[in-house]
Design an enzyme around this catalytic site. Structure first.
Site, mmCIF file in Angstrom:
data_model
loop_
_atom_site.group_PDB
_atom_site.id
_atom_site.type_symbol
_atom_site.label_atom_id
_atom_site.label_comp_id
_atom_site.label_asym_id
_atom_site.label_seq_id
_atom_site.Cartn_x
_atom_site.Cartn_y
_atom_site.Cartn_z
ATOM 1 N N HIS A 140 0.828 -1.212 0.000
ATOM 2 C CA HIS A 140 0.000 0.000 0.000
ATOM 3 C C HIS A 140 0.863 1.263 0.000
ATOM 4 O O HIS A 140 1.294 1.732 1.050
ATOM 5 C CB HIS A 140 -0.933 0.008 1.222
ATOM 6 C CG HIS A 140 -1.911 1.142 1.228
ATOM 7 N ND1 HIS A 140 -3.134 1.059 1.849
ATOM 8 C CD2 HIS A 140 -1.857 2.383 0.702
ATOM 9 C CE1 HIS A 140 -3.784 2.201 1.705
ATOM 10 N NE2 HIS A 140 -3.021 3.030 1.016
ATOM 11 N N HIS A 159 1.433 5.256 -2.217
ATOM 12 C CA HIS A 159 0.943 6.230 -3.202
ATOM 13 C C HIS A 159 2.160 6.875 -3.860
ATOM 14 O O HIS A 159 2.834 7.689 -3.229
ATOM 15 C CB HIS A 159 0.105 7.315 -2.526
ATOM 16 C CG HIS A 159 -1.114 6.790 -1.818
ATOM 17 N ND1 HIS A 159 -2.359 6.774 -2.394
ATOM 18 C CD2 HIS A 159 -1.268 6.252 -0.579
ATOM 19 C CE1 HIS A 159 -3.242 6.256 -1.536
ATOM 20 N NE2 HIS A 159 -2.603 5.928 -0.423
ATOM 21 N N ARG A 167 1.953 8.692 -6.540
ATOM 22 C CA ARG A 167 1.491 9.960 -7.150
ATOM 23 C C ARG A 167 1.852 10.058 -8.638
ATOM 24 O O ARG A 167 1.264 9.443 -9.436
ATOM 25 C CB ARG A 167 2.049 11.178 -6.378
ATOM 26 C CG ARG A 167 1.885 11.099 -4.860
ATOM 27 C CD ARG A 167 0.473 11.271 -4.410
ATOM 28 N NE ARG A 167 0.397 11.449 -2.968
ATOM 29 C CZ ARG A 167 -0.651 11.063 -2.235
ATOM 30 N NH1 ARG A 167 -1.705 10.517 -2.788
ATOM 31 N NH2 ARG A 167 -0.661 11.258 -0.928
ATOM 32 N N ASN A 196 -5.484 6.340 -6.674
ATOM 33 C CA ASN A 196 -6.108 7.666 -6.485
ATOM 34 C C ASN A 196 -5.192 8.793 -6.965
ATOM 35 O O ASN A 196 -4.878 9.725 -6.249
ATOM 36 C CB ASN A 196 -6.517 7.887 -5.017
ATOM 37 C CG ASN A 196 -5.329 7.942 -4.064
ATOM 38 O OD1 ASN A 196 -4.269 7.400 -4.351
ATOM 39 N ND2 ASN A 196 -5.497 8.607 -2.930
ATOM 40 N N HIS A 201 -10.234 0.465 1.599
ATOM 41 C CA HIS A 201 -10.211 1.469 2.660
ATOM 42 C C HIS A 201 -11.625 1.451 3.236
ATOM 43 O O HIS A 201 -12.552 2.011 2.679
ATOM 44 C CB HIS A 201 -9.873 2.841 2.067
ATOM 45 C CG HIS A 201 -9.841 3.946 3.076
ATOM 46 N ND1 HIS A 201 -8.825 4.861 3.115
ATOM 47 C CD2 HIS A 201 -10.679 4.288 4.073
ATOM 48 C CE1 HIS A 201 -9.044 5.717 4.107
ATOM 49 N NE2 HIS A 201 -10.183 5.397 4.693
ATOM 50 N N HIS A 258 -4.955 -0.680 6.137
ATOM 51 C CA HIS A 258 -4.740 0.249 7.258
ATOM 52 C C HIS A 258 -5.811 0.214 8.354
ATOM 53 O O HIS A 258 -6.427 1.209 8.680
ATOM 54 C CB HIS A 258 -4.445 1.677 6.797
ATOM 55 C CG HIS A 258 -5.407 2.277 5.804
ATOM 56 N ND1 HIS A 258 -6.755 2.144 5.895
ATOM 57 C CD2 HIS A 258 -5.173 3.053 4.725
ATOM 58 C CE1 HIS A 258 -7.302 2.813 4.899
ATOM 59 N NE2 HIS A 258 -6.369 3.356 4.180
ATOM 60 N N ASP A 316 1.399 2.774 3.842
ATOM 61 C CA ASP A 316 0.484 3.802 3.345
ATOM 62 C C ASP A 316 1.270 5.088 3.092
ATOM 63 O O ASP A 316 0.853 6.184 3.493
ATOM 64 C CB ASP A 316 -0.689 4.052 4.316
ATOM 65 C CG ASP A 316 -1.804 4.851 3.639
ATOM 66 O OD1 ASP A 316 -1.681 5.149 2.440
ATOM 67 O OD2 ASP A 316 -2.786 5.196 4.335
ATOM 68 N N HIS A 345 2.687 14.392 0.661
ATOM 69 C CA HIS A 345 2.082 15.670 0.271
ATOM 70 C C HIS A 345 3.150 16.733 0.473
ATOM 71 O O HIS A 345 4.164 16.484 1.126
ATOM 72 C CB HIS A 345 0.884 15.992 1.170
ATOM 73 C CG HIS A 345 -0.228 15.010 1.050
ATOM 74 N ND1 HIS A 345 -1.100 15.004 -0.013
ATOM 75 C CD2 HIS A 345 -0.606 13.981 1.850
ATOM 76 C CE1 HIS A 345 -1.967 14.004 0.146
ATOM 77 N NE2 HIS A 345 -1.690 13.361 1.262
ATOM 78 N N GLY A 350 -2.287 11.956 5.529
ATOM 79 C CA GLY A 350 -1.195 11.114 5.047
ATOM 80 C C GLY A 350 0.158 11.780 5.143
ATOM 81 O O GLY A 350 0.250 13.010 5.227
HETATM 82 O O1 DOR Z 1 -4.379 9.661 4.861
HETATM 83 C C1 DOR Z 1 -4.674 9.248 3.740
HETATM 84 N N1 DOR Z 1 -3.975 9.650 2.655
HETATM 85 N N2 DOR Z 1 -5.695 8.407 3.610
HETATM 86 C C2 DOR Z 1 -6.179 8.076 2.400
HETATM 87 O O2 DOR Z 1 -7.104 7.326 2.341
HETATM 88 C C3 DOR Z 1 -5.570 8.634 1.170
HETATM 89 C C4 DOR Z 1 -4.163 9.013 1.387
HETATM 90 C C5 DOR Z 1 -3.634 9.881 0.294
HETATM 91 O O3 DOR Z 1 -3.753 9.505 -0.882
HETATM 92 O O4 DOR Z 1 -3.029 10.921 0.583
HETATM 93 ZN ZN ZN Z 2 -3.473 4.993 1.189
#
Ligand code: DOR
Ligand code: ZN
Length: 414
Positions: free
Chosen positions: A58, A60, A62, A92, A172, A211, A279, A283, A296
């Protein structure tokens, strides 16, 4: 291309001393008296242990229009530095990976830019016409993000498709009907789990809850395990942190109470929670200062040291970490990896169980150079990451090679 790795390694039944020879990407020979071939890496040193390559199911990464937060290259460099040989990317993104055309682009990006190997999940599409065999050829599973996708008309169609194509459904599980303003109580997690488990009972897909954050959620999970094929993971932040006001700590599902934290840790120790994921959700630092900002934070470069520190403290066993971060993810995702055995993919993670250091996000390979664990002292660190017989992290440096491979192309063990 050949590589021989020497040292204490983690084999079924416990730690052994010897060598592992990897040839053309596969483990060719394992044992005490292996004739070395190709380059030799020697880790026969007090405190160092060779583990099956770790898999984070899991993350991301980006990229696309969110490249300013992270991209395939920086996210997978973070994985290499964190000891992860395979990362599985969430859909996502912007645009979302829920159309075949976007999926193809995503795979191409990974092939060209990834420093480690990668897997992909497909999101619930807007049009059911996107649910084609090709999804199963390129993806390891379907991600259902209940807070946004729970009401989509195509949800049940997608779940039936997952069942037919034998794809894992990773969820999720927070049901937004139970959010109270900005609060996301454990009840939302319980009801999300219940809803997905009921759907799994009806459509017979394999369900993985990602998670897991609460003790109530864990109880609900246990209840359903008798009736549906169900597994779960939790993340280091739920195992080590509790609720804070600082928006840096904001994550979905949220951090909870000390009782939840200890329940999850016991659940992991007892194998009720089978997997640990990061996870990794990068950002911008500026976005994280805003109380209404996104949830996140990055996790790939802190996950393994944090888990090894729990081992050091006697709160987890090394064997448990190997199971939760390698063996079980490989088996859930159907990969010929997660074991140091002839015929398996030549992915290895070498750790130094004695190396003690303070977490310094400025050293991260991730673009997100902050962490809720900043300044924390940890004991245990990845020292070398090997992907298909190629060192991608060695002597403190990430070595970029020829790009990454979609693990769907791994095939069978042997
Ligand atoms: O905290 C999170 N960040 N939870 C999520 O479900 C999405 C993730 C994100 O993509 O930043
Ligand atoms: Zn996630």
């Amino acid at each position: 291309m050949e590589l021989t790795v020497k040292g204490r390694f983690f084999a079924p039944g416990g730690l052994r001393e010897g060598s592992i020879r990897i040839s053309r990407g596969r483990i060719e020979e394992v044992g005490e008296e292996v004739a070395p071939g190709g380059e030799v890496l020697d880790f026969r040193e007090e405190g160092k242990v060779i583990l099956p390559g770790l898999i984070d199911m899991h993350v991301h990464l980006r990229d696309f229009e969110l490249s300013y937060k992270e991209d395939f290259r920086t996210g997978t460099r973070a994985a290499a530095r964190g000891g992860y040989t395979v990362v599985v990317d969430m859909p996502n993104t912007l645009p979302r990976v829920n159309r075949i055309s976007v999926l193809r682009k995503r795979e191409e990006l990974g092939r060209r830019r990834a420093a480690v190997d990668f897997g992909l999940y497909f999101g619930v599409p807007e049009e059911k016409g996107e649910l084609r065999k090709e999804v199963g050829k390129r993806c390891l599973g379907i991600k259902v993000y209940l807070p946004e996708e729970g009401e989509k008309e195509t949800l049940e169609e997608t779940l039936r498709f997952a069942s037919r194509e034998r794809l894992l459904v990773i969820t999720h599980a927070e049901d937004p009907a139970f959010f109270r303003g900005k609060e996301r109580p454990p009840e939302a997690e319980v009801m999300g789990i219940r809803r997905m488990a009921e759907l799994s009972l009806r459509h017979r897909f394999r369900l993985h809850l990602t998670h897991l954050s609460s003790s109530a959620g864990l109880r609900e999970l246990e209840r359903w395990k008798r009736r549906v094929r169900l597994s779960a993971d939790t993340c280091p932040h739920y195992l080590l942190l509790t609720r804070r006001r600082d928006p840096l700590f904001k994550v979905f599902p949220p951090l909870r109470t000390e009782r939840d934290r200890t329940a999850l840790l016991s659940g992991l120790r007892e194998g009720k929670i089978e997997v640990v994921t990061s996870d990794h959700a990068p950002h911008l630092r500026a976005e994280k200062r805003d109380p209404d900002g996104p949830g996140g934070f990055p996790g790939l470069e802190t996950e393994l040291p944090l888990l090894l520190t729990l081992v050091r403290r006697g709160e987890l066993e090394l064997e448990g970490v190997v199971k939760a971060c390698s063996e079980v993810p490989a088996s859930l995702l159907g990969l010929p990896a997660g074991r140091i055995e002839k015929g398996y993919v030549g992915n290895l993670t070498v750790v130094d169980l004695k190396k003690s250091f303070k977490i310094d996000p400025l050293e991260f390979e991730s673009k997100a150079k902050y962490s809720p664990f900043q300044g924390r002292r940890v004991v245990g660190s990845p020292v070398c990451t090997i992907v298909r017989g190629r060192p991608v992290f060695l002597d403190g440096e990430v070595v970029e090679g020829l790009g990454g491979m979609n693990v769907k192309a791994y095939g069978e063990a042997g």
